[in-house]
Scaffold this motif. Structure first.
Motif, PDB file in Angstrom:
ATOM      1  N   TYR A  21       0.745  -1.410   0.225  1.00 40.20           N
ATOM      2  CA  TYR A  21       0.182   0.081   0.255  1.00 40.20           C
ATOM      3  C   TYR A  21       0.738   1.285   0.544  1.00 40.20           C
ATOM      4  O   TYR A  21       0.394   2.300  -0.644  1.00 40.20           O
ATOM      5  N   ALA A  22       1.790   1.123   0.619  1.00 42.87           N
ATOM      6  CA  ALA A  22       2.692   2.546   1.018  1.00 42.87           C
ATOM      7  C   ALA A  22       3.501   2.171  -1.019  1.00 42.87           C
ATOM      8  O   ALA A  22       3.063   4.130  -0.954  1.00 42.87           O
ATOM      9  N   ALA A  37       8.487  -1.119  -4.923  1.00 44.39           N
ATOM     10  CA  ALA A  37       7.544  -1.795  -5.988  1.00 44.39           C
ATOM     11  C   ALA A  37       8.569  -2.914  -5.767  1.00 44.39           C
ATOM     12  O   ALA A  37       8.050  -4.190  -6.250  1.00 44.39           O
ATOM     13  N   CYS A  38      10.389  -3.397  -6.183  1.00 49.78           N
ATOM     14  CA  CYS A  38      10.934  -3.863  -6.527  1.00 49.78           C
ATOM     15  C   CYS A  38      10.480  -4.974  -5.644  1.00 49.78           C
ATOM     16  O   CYS A  38      10.647  -5.911  -5.407  1.00 49.78           O
ATOM     17  N   VAL A  39      10.530  -4.876  -4.225  1.00 51.64           N
ATOM     18  CA  VAL A  39      10.788  -5.539  -2.848  1.00 51.64           C
ATOM     19  C   VAL A  39       9.515  -6.361  -2.641  1.00 51.64           C
ATOM     20  O   VAL A  39       9.067  -7.718  -2.852  1.00 51.64           O
ATOM     21  N   LEU A  74      10.702  -0.062   4.812  1.00 51.67           N
ATOM     22  CA  LEU A  74      10.475   0.736   5.944  1.00 51.67           C
ATOM     23  C   LEU A  74      10.912   2.098   6.239  1.00 51.67           C
ATOM     24  O   LEU A  74      10.541   2.879   6.961  1.00 51.67           O
ATOM     25  N   LYS A  75      12.325   2.029   5.645  1.00 52.03           N
ATOM     26  CA  LYS A  75      13.041   3.337   6.740  1.00 52.03           C
ATOM     27  C   LYS A  75      13.016   4.445   5.733  1.00 52.03           C
ATOM     28  O   LYS A  75      13.244   5.240   6.189  1.00 52.03           O
ATOM     29  N   MET A  76      12.383   4.174   4.307  1.00 58.22           N
ATOM     30  CA  MET A  76      12.461   5.297   3.541  1.00 58.22           C
ATOM     31  C   MET A  76      11.183   5.653   3.183  1.00 58.22           C
ATOM     32  O   MET A  76      11.257   7.024   2.736  1.00 58.22           O
ATOM     33  N   ILE A  77      10.469   5.139   4.365  1.00 53.28           N
ATOM     34  CA  ILE A  77       8.590   5.610   3.825  1.00 53.28           C
ATOM     35  C   ILE A  77       8.703   6.138   4.712  1.00 53.28           C
ATOM     36  O   ILE A  77       8.372   5.624   6.539  1.00 53.28           O
ATOM     37  N   VAL A  81       2.990   7.493   6.688  1.00 52.37           N
ATOM     38  CA  VAL A  81       2.136   6.399   6.052  1.00 52.37           C
ATOM     39  C   VAL A  81       2.280   5.190   6.177  1.00 52.37           C
ATOM     40  O   VAL A  81       0.996   5.028   5.573  1.00 52.37           O
ATOM     41  N   LEU A  82       3.088   5.036   6.960  1.00 54.63           N
ATOM     42  CA  LEU A  82       3.379   3.708   7.708  1.00 54.63           C
ATOM     43  C   LEU A  82       1.512   3.121   8.051  1.00 54.63           C
ATOM     44  O   LEU A  82       1.311   2.273   7.819  1.00 54.63           O
TER      45      LEU A  82
END
Length: 131
Positions: A21-22, A37-39, A74-77, A81-82
């Protein structure tokens, strides 16, 4: 120990859904969206980059690579948003994960090319020794 592994796997699955979703959220920076998106695509792919039947290495992506990718994503978001995506992820976990057949097909194609290349090289090697 089995309960710990099961809890870890459930947490990992939840984090994948959060990332799903993020990467659709406009508040996430473009570079984070691409990485996320790649992950997510790899996690939802029905086929692994390293097949599970290969001893030890087969589970390397599920045990090391995928969790590392999730952690970095997760660290980039942004935190807000999370938190919004966590609610959506809980609902998705009840309904089951989507499959990414495009990435799965790409991985099958990569393995196919590697296999064909290996067969050609082996054939050339045997023909070289016969002459």
């Amino acid at each position: 120990m089995f309960k710990k592994i099961k809890a870890w796997a459930k947490k990992l699955k939840r984090q994948i859904f959060i990332l799903y979703y993020a990467c659709k959220d406009d508040r996430v920076p473009w570079y984070a969206k691409v990485f996320t998106a790649c992950v997510v695509a790899y996690a939802f792919s029905p086929i692994d980059l390293i097949p599970d039947f290969i001893p030890i290495l087969g589970y390397l992506d599920e045990v090391i690579l995928l969790p590392l990718g999730i952690m970095f994503a997760l660290k980039m978001i942004p935190k807000d948003v999370l938190s919004n995506c966590k609610v959506k992820a809980e609902e998705m976990m009840r309904n089951g994960k989507p499959k990414n057949w495009i990435v799965g097909s790409l991985i099958v194609l990569i393995w196919g090319v590697i296999t064909v290349w290996a067969v050609i090289k082996i054939y050339q090697l045997f023909n070289y020794h016969e002459n």
